[in-house]
Write a protein that holds these residues in place. Sequence first.
Motif, PDB file in Angstrom:
ATOM      1  N   ILE A 151       2.692   7.580  -9.265  1.00 40.15           N
ATOM      2  CA  ILE A 151       1.425   7.711  -9.980  1.00 40.15           C
ATOM      3  C   ILE A 151       1.512   6.972 -11.311  1.00 40.15           C
ATOM      4  O   ILE A 151       2.491   7.115 -12.048  1.00 40.15           O
ATOM      5  N   SER A 152       0.481   6.204 -11.627  1.00 37.72           N
ATOM      6  CA  SER A 152       0.531   5.343 -12.807  1.00 37.72           C
ATOM      7  C   SER A 152       0.774   6.121 -14.096  1.00 37.72           C
ATOM      8  O   SER A 152       1.480   5.643 -14.985  1.00 37.72           O
ATOM      9  N   ASP A 177       3.876   2.488  -3.193  1.00 35.47           N
ATOM     10  CA  ASP A 177       2.548   2.261  -3.759  1.00 35.47           C
ATOM     11  C   ASP A 177       2.499   2.956  -5.110  1.00 35.47           C
ATOM     12  O   ASP A 177       3.251   3.904  -5.371  1.00 35.47           O
ATOM     13  N   ILE A 178       1.633   2.476  -5.977  1.00 33.89           N
ATOM     14  CA  ILE A 178       1.359   3.162  -7.230  1.00 33.89           C
ATOM     15  C   ILE A 178      -0.133   3.410  -7.294  1.00 33.89           C
ATOM     16  O   ILE A 178      -0.931   2.486  -7.132  1.00 33.89           O
ATOM     17  N   ALA A 179      -0.513   4.669  -7.472  1.00 33.26           N
ATOM     18  CA  ALA A 179      -1.921   5.053  -7.489  1.00 33.26           C
ATOM     19  C   ALA A 179      -2.251   5.665  -8.840  1.00 33.26           C
ATOM     20  O   ALA A 179      -1.365   5.958  -9.645  1.00 33.26           O
ATOM     21  N   GLY A 180      -3.526   5.876  -9.076  1.00 31.73           N
ATOM     22  CA  GLY A 180      -3.929   6.475 -10.341  1.00 31.73           C
ATOM     23  C   GLY A 180      -5.337   6.087 -10.706  1.00 31.73           C
ATOM     24  O   GLY A 180      -6.074   5.491  -9.915  1.00 31.73           O
ATOM     25  N   GLU A 181      -5.710   6.412 -11.932  1.00 32.28           N
ATOM     26  CA  GLU A 181      -7.093   6.242 -12.364  1.00 32.28           C
ATOM     27  C   GLU A 181      -7.437   4.789 -12.657  1.00 32.28           C
ATOM     28  O   GLU A 181      -8.586   4.396 -12.587  1.00 32.28           O
ATOM     29  N   ILE A 205      12.136  -3.604   0.248  1.00 33.49           N
ATOM     30  CA  ILE A 205      11.138  -2.569   0.522  1.00 33.49           C
ATOM     31  C   ILE A 205       9.766  -3.139   0.159  1.00 33.49           C
ATOM     32  O   ILE A 205       9.577  -3.707  -0.916  1.00 33.49           O
ATOM     33  N   HIS A 206       8.814  -2.998   1.056  1.00 31.33           N
ATOM     34  CA  HIS A 206       7.491  -3.571   0.838  1.00 31.33           C
ATOM     35  C   HIS A 206       6.775  -2.889  -0.330  1.00 31.33           C
ATOM     36  O   HIS A 206       7.028  -1.717  -0.639  1.00 31.33           O
ATOM     37  N   ARG A 207       5.818  -3.635  -0.932  1.00 39.31           N
ATOM     38  CA  ARG A 207       5.188  -3.178  -2.160  1.00 39.31           C
ATOM     39  C   ARG A 207       3.674  -3.423  -2.136  1.00 39.31           C
ATOM     40  O   ARG A 207       3.229  -4.552  -1.927  1.00 39.31           O
ATOM     41  N   THR A 208       2.926  -2.356  -2.343  1.00 35.60           N
ATOM     42  CA  THR A 208       1.500  -2.459  -2.589  1.00 35.60           C
ATOM     43  C   THR A 208       1.212  -1.701  -3.875  1.00 35.60           C
ATOM     44  O   THR A 208       2.062  -0.949  -4.369  1.00 35.60           O
ATOM     45  N   ALA A 209       0.024  -1.887  -4.441  1.00 36.76           N
ATOM     46  CA  ALA A 209      -0.316  -1.218  -5.699  1.00 36.76           C
ATOM     47  C   ALA A 209      -1.821  -1.091  -5.827  1.00 36.76           C
ATOM     48  O   ALA A 209      -2.547  -2.050  -5.578  1.00 36.76           O
TER      49      ALA A 209
END
Length: 352
Positions: A151-152, A177-181, A205-209
């Motif tokens: 989380i961001s 993944d990184i999620a947040g506002e 390791i694969h990366r999305t954001a």
Amino acid sequence: MDFHFPKAELHCHLDGCFRLTTIIEIAKERNIQLPTYDPVQLAKFCALERCDNLIHFLSGFAIFEPVISGDIKAIKRITYEAIEDKAANGIAYLELRVSPHFLANCDVEPMLYAKTKGNVRPRDVIEAVCSTTSEASVKFGIEVRIILCTISLLPEWSMEVAKMCKEYSSMGVVGIDIAGEGTEPGNLVQQRHIDAYQFCRDHNIHRTAHAGENGSAEEVEQAMQILNAQRIGHGYHVVDSESVYNEAKARDVHFEVCPRSSYLTASVDPDLTKHPAIRFLKDKVNFSLSTDDPAIQQTTIYDDYNIAQKYFGFSIEDIKLLNILALKSAFVEESVKNELIRKFETEYAKIT
């Protein structure tokens, strides 16, 4: 329009993918208070209309998340049912995202959703999700992989999440993944997030954001350049900067577009005929369509496809192409990816 063909979905959050009837049953079993125990009335607490912003949209999680947090049986049940429901909608390849810290009630600080402390650690959440995924994917004939979310605003979780991506890679975890506002510049690229993403890159390791949803084009640029993200969750505001847009296109970064969600979170113009996905298709940008949080929205992938057809002007052939692009950008093993692409293309060739 007939959407009865195999589909691939890359952006769906497990904790936003439940049945309201299941939430009610679990809440009663665990003696957890809900605003109502009538499913029709409970649906009114979902994001059924356009929200003020992403924060408003996410507020519904405060009602539903505590029902499953800290309960392995509940976590397994929503995982199983999510996969069953996706398969029923023709999803043949799915990547489910889970924030293990959100669903834990032990070895987690801060504890955001669990009502009381217990013995369910973040790694216990992952093991429950992975074991259930293995069982359900076989039963329902669907390939499923897991992405772990940090989380961001909570960078203290990031390295642990990155290391668990590596630890559980043999159990179907394929990326971070990184999620947040996504509203404060710089939240995405705090040093601990950068270190976690560098760890993932070092260990293949694969990366999305999540970036450029409510955040700016600069956020997309940071995700690409600093986090080395291969995919972008949402990314709609990339069109606000021609230089960032052109860089994303040159890098062949894949955008995980969620049509209904983008409207509900007020991340795009309320006039959906102006949606960035229309330009993406015209410019041959790499992207696909997903649901995001179907339970919070009370939608399925068919709703997103209908929006794409009605407002974006996408044809069946366009949507089939986007499913192939999803597979090509999927975090699954190459052998499975190639077989899925072959199967999809064979099925699509039968559709006129």
